[in-house]
Design an enzyme around this catalytic site. Structure first.
Site, PDB file in Angstrom:
ATOM      1  N   CYS A  51       0.863  -1.188   0.000  1.00 37.78           N
ATOM      2  CA  CYS A  51       0.000   0.000   0.000  1.00 37.78           C
ATOM      3  C   CYS A  51       0.897   1.235   0.000  1.00 37.78           C
ATOM      4  CB  CYS A  51      -0.980  -0.022   1.180  1.00 37.78           C
ATOM      5  SG  CYS A  51      -0.218   0.050   2.809  1.00 37.78           S
TER       6      CYS A  51
ATOM      7  N   ASN B 156       2.268   1.600   4.356  1.00 35.32           N
ATOM      8  CA  ASN B 156       2.579   0.322   5.034  1.00 35.32           C
ATOM      9  C   ASN B 156       2.283   0.386   6.534  1.00 35.32           C
ATOM     10  OD1 ASN B 156       5.429  -1.901   5.594  1.00 35.32           O
ATOM     11  ND2 ASN B 156       3.357  -2.451   5.072  1.00 35.32           N
TER      12      ASN B 156
ATOM     13  N   CYS C 148      -1.461   0.962   7.403  1.00 29.20           N
ATOM     14  CA  CYS C 148      -2.905   0.679   7.526  1.00 29.20           C
ATOM     15  C   CYS C 148      -3.317  -0.586   6.775  1.00 29.20           C
ATOM     16  CB  CYS C 148      -3.740   1.856   7.033  1.00 29.20           C
ATOM     17  SG  CYS C 148      -3.469   3.386   7.952  1.00 29.20           S
ATOM     18  N   ARG C 149      -3.383  -0.508   5.435  1.00 31.07           N
ATOM     19  CA  ARG C 149      -3.992  -1.596   4.660  1.00 31.07           C
ATOM     20  C   ARG C 149      -3.096  -2.814   4.489  1.00 31.07           C
ATOM     21  NH1 ARG C 149      -5.153   2.124  -0.353  1.00 31.07           N
ATOM     22  NH2 ARG C 149      -3.198   2.930   0.478  1.00 31.07           N
ATOM     23  N   SER C 150      -1.850  -2.610   4.016  1.00 31.98           N
ATOM     24  CA  SER C 150      -1.029  -3.801   3.717  1.00 31.98           C
ATOM     25  C   SER C 150      -0.596  -4.566   4.973  1.00 31.98           C
ATOM     26  CB  SER C 150       0.147  -3.469   2.794  1.00 31.98           C
ATOM     27  OG  SER C 150       1.038  -2.564   3.370  1.00 31.98           O
TER      28      SER C 150
ATOM     29  N   ASP D  43      -8.376   4.021   1.267  1.00 30.70           N
ATOM     30  CA  ASP D  43      -7.337   4.250   2.266  1.00 30.70           C
ATOM     31  C   ASP D  43      -7.947   4.756   3.576  1.00 30.70           C
ATOM     32  OD1 ASP D  43      -5.096   4.870   3.716  1.00 30.70           O
ATOM     33  OD2 ASP D  43      -4.012   5.664   1.993  1.00 30.70           O
TER      34      ASP D  43
HETATM   35  P1  4NP Z   1      -1.796   2.930   4.042  1.00 31.53           P
HETATM   36  O1  4NP Z   1      -2.367   4.339   4.560  1.00 31.53           O
HETATM   37  O2  4NP Z   1      -1.241   3.180   2.655  1.00 31.53           O
HETATM   38  O3  4NP Z   1      -2.992   2.032   3.995  1.00 31.53           O
HETATM   39  O4  4NP Z   1      -0.749   2.500   5.037  1.00 31.53           O
HETATM   40  C1  4NP Z   1      -1.569   5.498   4.627  1.00 31.53           C
HETATM   41  C2  4NP Z   1      -0.735   5.687   5.715  1.00 31.53           C
HETATM   42  C3  4NP Z   1       0.022   6.845   5.804  1.00 31.53           C
HETATM   43  C4  4NP Z   1      -0.062   7.796   4.801  1.00 31.53           C
HETATM   44  C5  4NP Z   1      -0.883   7.586   3.710  1.00 31.53           C
HETATM   45  C6  4NP Z   1      -1.640   6.432   3.628  1.00 31.53           C
HETATM   46  N1  4NP Z   1       0.695   8.978   4.887  1.00 31.53           N
HETATM   47  O5  4NP Z   1       0.551   9.866   4.018  1.00 31.53           O
HETATM   48  O6  4NP Z   1       1.504   9.145   5.826  1.00 31.53           O
END
Ligand code: 4NP
Length: 156
Positions: free
Chosen positions: A8, A11, A13-15, A124
């Site tokens: 994702c 790294n 939240c989702r993955s 997201d």
């Molecule tokens: P993820 O979510 O891609 O599902 O881990 C996010 C976590 C952090 C950020 C963006 C998306 N960020 O911009 O810090």
């Protein structure tokens, strides 16, 4: 050994949720010696951090362990090392395709493995706050992926 990498953006939240859910499913089926599971982000802002508290909370709610998961950035070598590379959204997939530079046969979207879904991407939750929606998509996608791997490996 079959290897699976979930990807994702951050790294956190989702993955990592997919990593924890998939590893748990693999273990429940007694396949932990045959399938290696990891996750990574296209961005590097959260390197070394544990999963987001929203992801930790939902995993705890469903009794799925996440100990030891730490964020890292995806690297070119991952494209060689992993058999199934599973992107959470179209941006992640484009990033991986660019990184691969040539036609890469083992890049997928998680939603490719969810039958009859209207979702193309896993939204997201860093922005939506909806970790329950992500959990539902992640569990359906992981179930479909595991069935696909078992079929392709002749384990069923
Ligand atoms: P993820 O979510 O891609 O599902 O881990 C996010 C976590 C952090 C950020 C963006 C998306 N960020 O911009 O810090």
């Amino acid at each position: 050994m079959v290897s699976v990498l979930f990807v994702c953006l951050g790294n956190i939240c989702r993955s990592p949720m997919a990593e924890a859910v998939f590893r748990h499913m693999v273990k429940e089926e007694g396949l932990e010696d045959r399938i290696r599971v990891d996750s990574a982000g296209t961005g590097d802002w959260h390197t070394g951090e544990p999963p987001h508290h929203g992801t930790r909370r939902i995993l705890k709610q469903y009794g799925i362990p996440h100990e030891g998961i730490r964020a890292r950035q995806v690297k070119k070598q991952d494209l060689e090392d992993f058999d199934y590379i599973i992107a959470m959204d179209d941006n992640n997939l484009s990033y991986l395709r660019r990184m691969a530079e040539r036609n890469h046969q083992r890049l997928y979207r998680l939603t490719d493995f969810i039958p009859d879904t209207t979702y193309r991407e896993v939204p997201d939750p860093y922005y939506t706050g909806n970790f329950e929606e992500v959990y539902e998509l992640v569990s359906a996608g992981c179930r479909g992926l595991l069935e696909r791997i078992k079929e392709e490996q002749g384990w069923k």
